[in-house]
Design an enzyme around this catalytic site. Structure first.
Site, PDB file in Angstrom:
ATOM      1  N   ASP A  63       0.810  -1.213   0.000  1.00  0.00           N
ATOM      2  CA  ASP A  63       0.000   0.000   0.000  1.00  0.00           C
ATOM      3  C   ASP A  63       0.845   1.266   0.000  1.00  0.00           C
ATOM      4  O   ASP A  63       2.066   1.223   0.213  1.00  0.00           O
ATOM      5  CB  ASP A  63      -0.953   0.004   1.207  1.00  0.00           C
ATOM      6  CG  ASP A  63      -0.285  -0.440   2.509  1.00  0.00           C
ATOM      7  OD1 ASP A  63       0.959  -0.366   2.594  1.00  0.00           O
ATOM      8  OD2 ASP A  63      -0.992  -0.859   3.439  1.00  0.00           O
ATOM      9  N   ASN A 129      -7.478  -2.842  14.566  1.00  0.00           N
ATOM     10  CA  ASN A 129      -8.884  -3.153  14.270  1.00  0.00           C
ATOM     11  C   ASN A 129      -9.018  -4.339  13.315  1.00  0.00           C
ATOM     12  O   ASN A 129     -10.073  -4.549  12.717  1.00  0.00           O
ATOM     13  CB  ASN A 129      -9.598  -1.918  13.695  1.00  0.00           C
ATOM     14  CG  ASN A 129      -8.978  -1.438  12.386  1.00  0.00           C
ATOM     15  OD1 ASN A 129      -8.055  -2.064  11.865  1.00  0.00           O
ATOM     16  ND2 ASN A 129      -9.465  -0.331  11.867  1.00  0.00           N
ATOM     17  N   HIS A 131      -7.320  -4.768  10.488  1.00  0.00           N
ATOM     18  CA  HIS A 131      -7.105  -4.523   9.053  1.00  0.00           C
ATOM     19  C   HIS A 131      -5.822  -5.193   8.569  1.00  0.00           C
ATOM     20  O   HIS A 131      -4.879  -5.377   9.338  1.00  0.00           O
ATOM     21  CB  HIS A 131      -7.150  -3.023   8.713  1.00  0.00           C
ATOM     22  CG  HIS A 131      -5.981  -2.198   9.130  1.00  0.00           C
ATOM     23  ND1 HIS A 131      -6.078  -1.125   9.989  1.00  0.00           N
ATOM     24  CD2 HIS A 131      -4.673  -2.245   8.773  1.00  0.00           C
ATOM     25  CE1 HIS A 131      -4.892  -0.571  10.146  1.00  0.00           C
ATOM     26  NE2 HIS A 131      -4.021  -1.230   9.416  1.00  0.00           N
ATOM     27  N   GLU A 136      -9.761  -1.741   5.522  1.00  0.00           N
ATOM     28  CA  GLU A 136     -10.408  -1.442   6.796  1.00  0.00           C
ATOM     29  C   GLU A 136     -11.629  -2.344   7.002  1.00  0.00           C
ATOM     30  O   GLU A 136     -12.132  -2.941   6.044  1.00  0.00           O
ATOM     31  CB  GLU A 136     -10.842   0.025   6.803  1.00  0.00           C
ATOM     32  CG  GLU A 136      -9.685   1.023   6.694  1.00  0.00           C
ATOM     33  CD  GLU A 136      -8.908   1.202   8.009  1.00  0.00           C
ATOM     34  OE1 GLU A 136      -9.008   0.327   8.900  1.00  0.00           O
ATOM     35  OE2 GLU A 136      -8.204   2.202   8.142  1.00  0.00           O
TER      36      GLU A 136
END
Ligand code: GLP
Length: 234
Positions: A63, A129, A131, A136
């Site tokens: 990314d 979280n 990801h 996400e």
């Protein structure tokens, strides 16, 4: 999923580094998927120390932030150059282009690159979280490379790399979960108590797009390398 629990972050790096080198050494050509963030830093340090032969290795990163120049101190291009690419002679190095007006085209180009060079081994971290890369919670499991709006939790976790909180980009270009799942092998590393909840969900939770890492339960060659703290809720 194959789970290896070790004492601390240093040992995670050692195990992951050795598995990675063993996978690409002696291969005519090998595509290695790389990650950024804090988790891989110890692995990249071992690459710099031992300088394995990597002239057969093409790297593809997961990314990149949107809107940062490649040479911006906080871009993932700079991170990778400083940690790895300036120190070893890989065959090719690729990251998504987050600094273009035509982001849709950048995503398409990256997917084409991944079709041309299917990932043999993908290194992953995990967000607090759940990801993976910048996928996400809520991201469908079949997404290709795409543009994402970062959650508050992710921007918050990554603000330590920026001078001011408002400098943390709001968007990123990321390999999708679909792109990641095509890798022939995956190694995910996680250390520290902050990752314990996400690790527990990934390993024991139901397949759920609200915890993107649960998608890995459907992959047939995943190794999770964690320390005792990250594994403490399992
Ligand atoms: C970041 C990256 C991910 C990384 C994750 C965990 O947002 N985009 O690729 O795996 O969050 O980061 P860290 O290793 O710093 O905890």
């Amino acid at each position: 999923m194959n789970v290896i629990v070790v004492k601390n972050a240093e040992e995670i790096s050692k195990v992951a580094y050795e598995k990675m080198v063993k996978a690409f050494e002696g291969k005519a050509e090998f595509t290695l998927g790389l990650a950024t963030g804090g988790s891989p830093l110890g692995i990249y340090e071992l690459f710099r120390i031992h300088k394995p032969e990597v002239s057969n290795v093409i790297t593809v990163n997961l990314d990149e932030y949107v809107g940062l120049a490649e040479d911006d101190q906080t871009s993932y291009h700079t991170y990778m150059a400083e940690q790895l690419f300036n120190h070893l002679n890989f065959k090719e190095n690729h990251l998504p282009n987050g600094n273009t007006k035509n982001l849709e085209e950048a995503c398409k180009n990256y997917e084409e690159l991944l079709q041309k060079h299917p990932v043999d081994l993908q290194l992953l971290g995990i967000g607090e979280n759940g990801h993976i890369a910048f996928n996400e919670p809520g991201t469908p499991f079949d997404t290709p490379t795409h543009i994402v709006e970062l959650t508050e939790s992710t921007r918050n976790a990554n603000k330590i790399y920026f001078e001011n909180e408002e400098d943390v980009p709001t968007h990123a270009v990321t390999m999708g979960i679909g792109s990641i799942m095509r890798a022939k092998e995956i190694i995910l590393v996680a250390s520290g108590i902050k990752k314990a909840e996400a690790v527990k969900e990934m390993l024991n939770g139901k397949l759920d797009i609200n915890c993107p890492a649960t998608a890995l339960q459907n992959h047939n060659n995943v190794t999770i390398v964690v320390d005792e703290e990250a594994y403490s809720l399992c």
